[in-house]
Scaffold this motif. Sequence first.
Motif, PDB file in Angstrom:
ATOM      1  N   PHE A   1       4.194  -2.126  -0.333  1.00  0.00           N
ATOM      2  CA  PHE A   1       3.173  -1.449   0.459  1.00  0.00           C
ATOM      3  C   PHE A   1       2.220  -2.453   1.099  1.00  0.00           C
ATOM      4  O   PHE A   1       1.774  -2.272   2.221  1.00  0.00           O
ATOM      5  CB  PHE A   1       2.376  -0.465  -0.400  1.00  0.00           C
ATOM      6  N   GLN A   2       1.909  -3.533   0.372  1.00  0.00           N
ATOM      7  CA  GLN A   2       1.007  -4.548   0.921  1.00  0.00           C
ATOM      8  C   GLN A   2       1.656  -5.253   2.107  1.00  0.00           C
ATOM      9  O   GLN A   2       1.016  -5.498   3.122  1.00  0.00           O
ATOM     10  CB  GLN A   2       0.614  -5.558  -0.149  1.00  0.00           C
ATOM     11  N   ALA A   3       2.931  -5.554   2.000  1.00  0.00           N
ATOM     12  CA  ALA A   3       3.641  -6.175   3.115  1.00  0.00           C
ATOM     13  C   ALA A   3       3.649  -5.251   4.329  1.00  0.00           C
ATOM     14  O   ALA A   3       3.489  -5.712   5.466  1.00  0.00           O
ATOM     15  CB  ALA A   3       5.067  -6.528   2.699  1.00  0.00           C
ATOM     16  N   ASP A   4       3.818  -3.960   4.094  1.00  0.00           N
ATOM     17  CA  ASP A   4       3.819  -2.984   5.188  1.00  0.00           C
ATOM     18  C   ASP A   4       2.479  -2.941   5.920  1.00  0.00           C
ATOM     19  O   ASP A   4       2.429  -2.729   7.123  1.00  0.00           O
ATOM     20  CB  ASP A   4       4.113  -1.565   4.660  1.00  0.00           C
ATOM     21  N   ALA A   5       1.377  -3.133   5.180  1.00  0.00           N
ATOM     22  CA  ALA A   5       0.040  -2.954   5.743  1.00  0.00           C
ATOM     23  C   ALA A   5      -0.630  -4.246   6.184  1.00  0.00           C
ATOM     24  O   ALA A   5      -1.642  -4.202   6.879  1.00  0.00           O
ATOM     25  CB  ALA A   5      -0.852  -2.260   4.721  1.00  0.00           C
ATOM     26  N   ALA A   6      -0.103  -5.394   5.806  1.00  0.00           N
ATOM     27  CA  ALA A   6      -0.794  -6.665   6.033  1.00  0.00           C
ATOM     28  C   ALA A   6      -1.111  -6.919   7.507  1.00  0.00           C
ATOM     29  O   ALA A   6      -2.222  -7.337   7.839  1.00  0.00           O
ATOM     30  CB  ALA A   6       0.022  -7.815   5.465  1.00  0.00           C
ATOM     31  N   ASP A   7      -0.179  -6.668   8.389  1.00  0.00           N
ATOM     32  CA  ASP A   7      -0.409  -6.923   9.816  1.00  0.00           C
ATOM     33  C   ASP A   7      -1.424  -5.960  10.422  1.00  0.00           C
ATOM     34  O   ASP A   7      -2.135  -6.310  11.353  1.00  0.00           O
ATOM     35  CB  ASP A   7       0.902  -6.837  10.598  1.00  0.00           C
ATOM     36  N   VAL A   8      -1.482  -4.774   9.895  1.00  0.00           N
ATOM     37  CA  VAL A   8      -2.349  -3.744  10.448  1.00  0.00           C
ATOM     38  C   VAL A   8      -3.776  -3.844   9.922  1.00  0.00           C
ATOM     39  O   VAL A   8      -4.734  -3.704  10.673  1.00  0.00           O
ATOM     40  CB  VAL A   8      -1.786  -2.338  10.113  1.00  0.00           C
TER      41      VAL A   8
ATOM     42  N   ARG B   1      -3.576   0.701  -2.714  1.00  0.00           N
ATOM     43  CA  ARG B   1      -4.129   1.504  -3.805  1.00  0.00           C
ATOM     44  C   ARG B   1      -4.121   2.988  -3.470  1.00  0.00           C
ATOM     45  O   ARG B   1      -3.859   3.822  -4.331  1.00  0.00           O
ATOM     46  CB  ARG B   1      -5.532   1.029  -4.145  1.00  0.00           C
ATOM     47  N   GLY B   2      -4.374   3.317  -2.216  1.00  0.00           N
ATOM     48  CA  GLY B   2      -4.322   4.716  -1.807  1.00  0.00           C
ATOM     49  C   GLY B   2      -2.923   5.289  -1.913  1.00  0.00           C
ATOM     50  O   GLY B   2      -2.737   6.396  -2.436  1.00  0.00           O
ATOM     51  N   ARG B   3      -1.938   4.545  -1.451  1.00  0.00           N
ATOM     52  CA  ARG B   3      -0.558   5.039  -1.505  1.00  0.00           C
ATOM     53  C   ARG B   3      -0.073   5.186  -2.943  1.00  0.00           C
ATOM     54  O   ARG B   3       0.593   6.162  -3.296  1.00  0.00           O
ATOM     55  CB  ARG B   3       0.367   4.114  -0.724  1.00  0.00           C
ATOM     56  N   VAL B   4      -0.412   4.208  -3.788  1.00  0.00           N
ATOM     57  CA  VAL B   4      -0.018   4.268  -5.197  1.00  0.00           C
ATOM     58  C   VAL B   4      -0.699   5.458  -5.878  1.00  0.00           C
ATOM     59  O   VAL B   4      -0.051   6.203  -6.623  1.00  0.00           O
ATOM     60  CB  VAL B   4      -0.335   2.938  -5.908  1.00  0.00           C
ATOM     61  N   LEU B   5      -1.975   5.652  -5.614  1.00  0.00           N
ATOM     62  CA  LEU B   5      -2.688   6.786  -6.199  1.00  0.00           C
ATOM     63  C   LEU B   5      -2.107   8.108  -5.720  1.00  0.00           C
ATOM     64  O   LEU B   5      -1.957   9.048  -6.505  1.00  0.00           O
ATOM     65  CB  LEU B   5      -4.181   6.708  -5.869  1.00  0.00           C
ATOM     66  N   GLU B   6      -1.739   8.191  -4.445  1.00  0.00           N
ATOM     67  CA  GLU B   6      -1.122   9.408  -3.930  1.00  0.00           C
ATOM     68  C   GLU B   6       0.166   9.726  -4.682  1.00  0.00           C
ATOM     69  O   GLU B   6       0.422  10.872  -5.044  1.00  0.00           O
ATOM     70  CB  GLU B   6      -0.832   9.268  -2.439  1.00  0.00           C
ATOM     71  N   LEU B   7       0.975   8.705  -4.918  1.00  0.00           N
ATOM     72  CA  LEU B   7       2.221   8.896  -5.665  1.00  0.00           C
ATOM     73  C   LEU B   7       1.930   9.351  -7.093  1.00  0.00           C
ATOM     74  O   LEU B   7       2.566  10.282  -7.597  1.00  0.00           O
ATOM     75  CB  LEU B   7       3.042   7.614  -5.695  1.00  0.00           C
TER      76      LEU B   7
END
Length: 135
Positions: free
Chosen positions: A102-109, A120-126
Amino acid sequence: MTHLPLKVGLAALALFSLGACSAYAQSIGEQEYVNNCASCHGEGGMGDGPLANLMTVPVPDLTVIAANNDGVFPMLEMIQVIDGRTGIRGHGYPMPVWGQQFQADAADVAGPYGSELMVRGRVLELAEYLASIQQ
């Protein structure tokens, strides 16, 4: 007394908003689950996904986590297992380290700090979604 209808209306709006946010959050968690977990854990979370037979270890039934923990869903432990970056790995390492992914997915953005918040938001959602499917 003349403000009572306004207060009642605002209270109703607040309750509606909380319910809508909760439903929205659950739908995001469910979407994360379907996109990232269902291929192994199955659509219903019972460990019967299409890739389960290819795993070298049994894929756990995620609907009985609370039942296997005296009826309590271990939220912090599940967050750590899903994230995977804290040393607690899911089922003997075949599970991806979702925090890293997830961090790799979001790093550029979002940059380094924003991407951590997104992780942390995505993990908490799961984790919240898993809590919602307990039997």
